[in-house]
Design a protein around this motif. Structure first.
Motif, mmCIF file in Angstrom:
data_model
loop_
_atom_site.group_PDB
_atom_site.id
_atom_site.type_symbol
_atom_site.label_atom_id
_atom_site.label_comp_id
_atom_site.label_asym_id
_atom_site.label_seq_id
_atom_site.Cartn_x
_atom_site.Cartn_y
_atom_site.Cartn_z
ATOM 1 N N ALA A 56 60.414 45.722 34.662
ATOM 2 C CA ALA A 56 59.907 46.589 33.604
ATOM 3 C C ALA A 56 59.072 47.671 34.279
ATOM 4 C CB ALA A 56 59.065 45.800 32.613
ATOM 5 N N SER A 57 59.592 48.883 34.296
ATOM 6 C CA SER A 57 58.923 49.969 35.001
ATOM 7 C C SER A 57 57.539 50.238 34.420
ATOM 8 C CB SER A 57 59.772 51.235 34.939
ATOM 9 O OG SER A 57 60.037 51.573 33.601
ATOM 10 N N GLY A 58 56.595 50.372 35.308
ATOM 11 C CA GLY A 58 55.231 50.680 34.887
ATOM 12 C C GLY A 58 54.392 49.472 34.534
ATOM 13 N N SER A 59 55.004 48.317 34.293
ATOM 14 C CA SER A 59 54.210 47.153 33.891
ATOM 15 C C SER A 59 53.984 46.182 35.047
ATOM 16 C CB SER A 59 54.902 46.399 32.748
ATOM 17 O OG SER A 59 56.030 45.709 33.246
ATOM 18 N N GLY A 60 54.749 46.323 36.126
ATOM 19 C CA GLY A 60 54.605 45.424 37.261
ATOM 20 C C GLY A 60 55.326 44.099 37.091
ATOM 21 N N ALA A 61 55.963 43.890 35.954
ATOM 22 C CA ALA A 61 56.692 42.640 35.712
ATOM 23 C C ALA A 61 58.063 42.721 36.368
ATOM 24 C CB ALA A 61 56.850 42.397 34.220
ATOM 25 N N SER A 62 58.443 41.644 37.082
ATOM 26 C CA SER A 62 59.770 41.600 37.687
ATOM 27 C C SER A 62 60.236 40.159 37.800
ATOM 28 C CB SER A 62 59.769 42.262 39.066
ATOM 29 O OG SER A 62 58.988 41.513 39.967
ATOM 30 N N GLU A 63 61.535 40.002 37.947
ATOM 31 C CA GLU A 63 62.135 38.675 38.027
ATOM 32 C C GLU A 63 63.406 38.783 38.862
ATOM 33 O OE1 GLU A 63 63.258 35.386 34.752
ATOM 34 O OE2 GLU A 63 64.139 37.360 34.394
ATOM 35 N N ALA A 66 79.551 44.253 39.645
ATOM 36 C CA ALA A 66 78.182 44.774 39.604
ATOM 37 C C ALA A 66 77.885 45.232 38.185
ATOM 38 C CB ALA A 66 78.024 45.941 40.569
ATOM 39 N N ARG A 67 76.606 45.138 37.807
ATOM 40 C CA ARG A 67 76.204 45.555 36.459
ATOM 41 C C ARG A 67 74.793 46.130 36.526
ATOM 42 N NH1 ARG A 67 76.187 40.715 32.921
ATOM 43 N NH2 ARG A 67 74.279 40.245 34.008
ATOM 44 N N ILE A 68 74.606 47.248 35.857
ATOM 45 C CA ILE A 68 73.275 47.847 35.685
ATOM 46 C C ILE A 68 73.130 48.127 34.201
ATOM 47 C CG2 ILE A 68 71.775 49.800 36.232
ATOM 48 C CD1 ILE A 68 73.382 50.106 38.836
ATOM 49 N N ARG A 69 72.075 47.615 33.590
ATOM 50 C CA ARG A 69 71.902 47.821 32.145
ATOM 51 C C ARG A 69 70.433 47.764 31.764
ATOM 52 N NH1 ARG A 69 73.414 42.253 29.016
ATOM 53 N NH2 ARG A 69 72.148 40.872 30.254
ATOM 54 N N THR A 70 70.154 48.256 30.563
ATOM 55 C CA THR A 70 68.834 48.162 29.963
ATOM 56 C C THR A 70 68.884 47.038 28.935
ATOM 57 O OG1 THR A 70 68.502 50.525 30.257
ATOM 58 C CG2 THR A 70 67.066 49.413 28.683
ATOM 59 N N ALA A 103 58.951 44.611 27.734
ATOM 60 C CA ALA A 103 57.976 43.738 28.392
ATOM 61 C C ALA A 103 56.709 44.551 28.573
ATOM 62 C CB ALA A 103 58.498 43.244 29.736
ATOM 63 N N ASN A 104 55.642 44.143 27.936
ATOM 64 C CA ASN A 104 54.379 44.889 27.963
ATOM 65 C C ASN A 104 54.580 46.344 27.537
ATOM 66 O OD1 ASN A 104 52.977 42.634 28.865
ATOM 67 N ND2 ASN A 104 53.282 43.166 31.009
ATOM 68 N N GLY A 105 55.472 46.562 26.584
ATOM 69 C CA GLY A 105 55.733 47.898 26.073
ATOM 70 C C GLY A 105 56.626 48.756 26.951
ATOM 71 N N ALA A 106 57.153 48.189 28.047
ATOM 72 C CA ALA A 106 57.997 48.961 28.962
ATOM 73 C C ALA A 106 59.453 48.504 28.853
ATOM 74 C CB ALA A 106 57.509 48.794 30.392
ATOM 75 N N GLU A 107 60.361 49.429 29.069
ATOM 76 C CA GLU A 107 61.792 49.148 29.038
ATOM 77 C C GLU A 107 62.164 48.233 30.210
ATOM 78 O OE1 GLU A 107 64.618 52.496 29.872
ATOM 79 O OE2 GLU A 107 64.885 52.339 27.704
ATOM 80 N N VAL A 108 63.002 47.233 29.971
ATOM 81 C CA VAL A 108 63.400 46.283 31.010
ATOM 82 C C VAL A 108 64.804 46.631 31.493
ATOM 83 C CG1 VAL A 108 63.794 43.861 31.561
ATOM 84 C CG2 VAL A 108 62.007 44.482 29.931
ATOM 85 N N LYS A 109 64.939 46.793 32.807
ATOM 86 C CA LYS A 109 66.242 47.111 33.404
ATOM 87 C C LYS A 109 66.711 45.932 34.245
ATOM 88 C CE LYS A 109 65.674 51.956 33.213
ATOM 89 N NZ LYS A 109 66.312 53.176 33.507
ATOM 90 N N GLU A 110 68.031 45.707 34.239
ATOM 91 C CA GLU A 110 68.618 44.601 34.989
ATOM 92 C C GLU A 110 69.726 45.130 35.892
ATOM 93 O OE1 GLU A 110 70.176 40.297 33.787
ATOM 94 O OE2 GLU A 110 71.439 41.907 32.998
ATOM 95 N N THR A 111 69.755 44.626 37.113
ATOM 96 C CA THR A 111 70.817 44.912 38.061
ATOM 97 C C THR A 111 71.363 43.580 38.540
ATOM 98 O OG1 THR A 111 69.670 46.905 38.782
ATOM 99 C CG2 THR A 111 71.402 46.085 40.217
ATOM 100 N N ALA A 112 72.687 43.413 38.521
ATOM 101 C CA ALA A 112 73.291 42.143 38.940
ATOM 102 C C ALA A 112 74.519 42.416 39.797
ATOM 103 C CB ALA A 112 73.674 41.309 37.725
ATOM 104 N N PHE A 113 74.686 41.597 40.824
ATOM 105 C CA PHE A 113 75.847 41.640 41.701
ATOM 106 C C PHE A 113 76.441 40.242 41.745
ATOM 107 C CE2 PHE A 113 72.941 44.896 43.196
ATOM 108 C CZ PHE A 113 73.768 46.013 43.203
#
Length: 73
Positions: A53-60, A8-12, A17-27
């Motif tokens: 990206a918190s606050g921007s609504g962008a996700s993948e 498992a991995r959690i990282r920034t 993205a749109n000025g917001a920090e992007v966080k990733e979680t992987a299993f």
């Protein structure tokens, strides 16, 4: 003997993205099978990753399937 892997991995991520920090979680998980009396091996792996990206609504979301074959002379 079958090898079993899990992780498992959690990282920034190092970009915005749109000025917001992007966080990733992987299993991930996988299996390794020895073949030909240890002279070869077959590896299977599966990974699921989510980025947002918190606050921007962008996700993948993504799934990655890996297959590897190793042969030793």
């Amino acid at each position: 003997v079958v090898q079993v892997r899990a992780g498992a991995r959690i990282r920034t991520l190092p970009f915005l993205a749109n000025g917001a920090e992007v966080k990733e979680t992987a299993f991930s998980g996988g299996l390794g099978f020895p073949l030909a009396e240890g002279r070869a091996g077959l590896d299977l792996a599966l990974q699921h990753a989510s980025r947002s990206a918190s606050g921007s609504g962008a996700s993948e979301h993504s799934w990655t399937l890996g297959l590897g074959l190793t042969v030793r002379p």
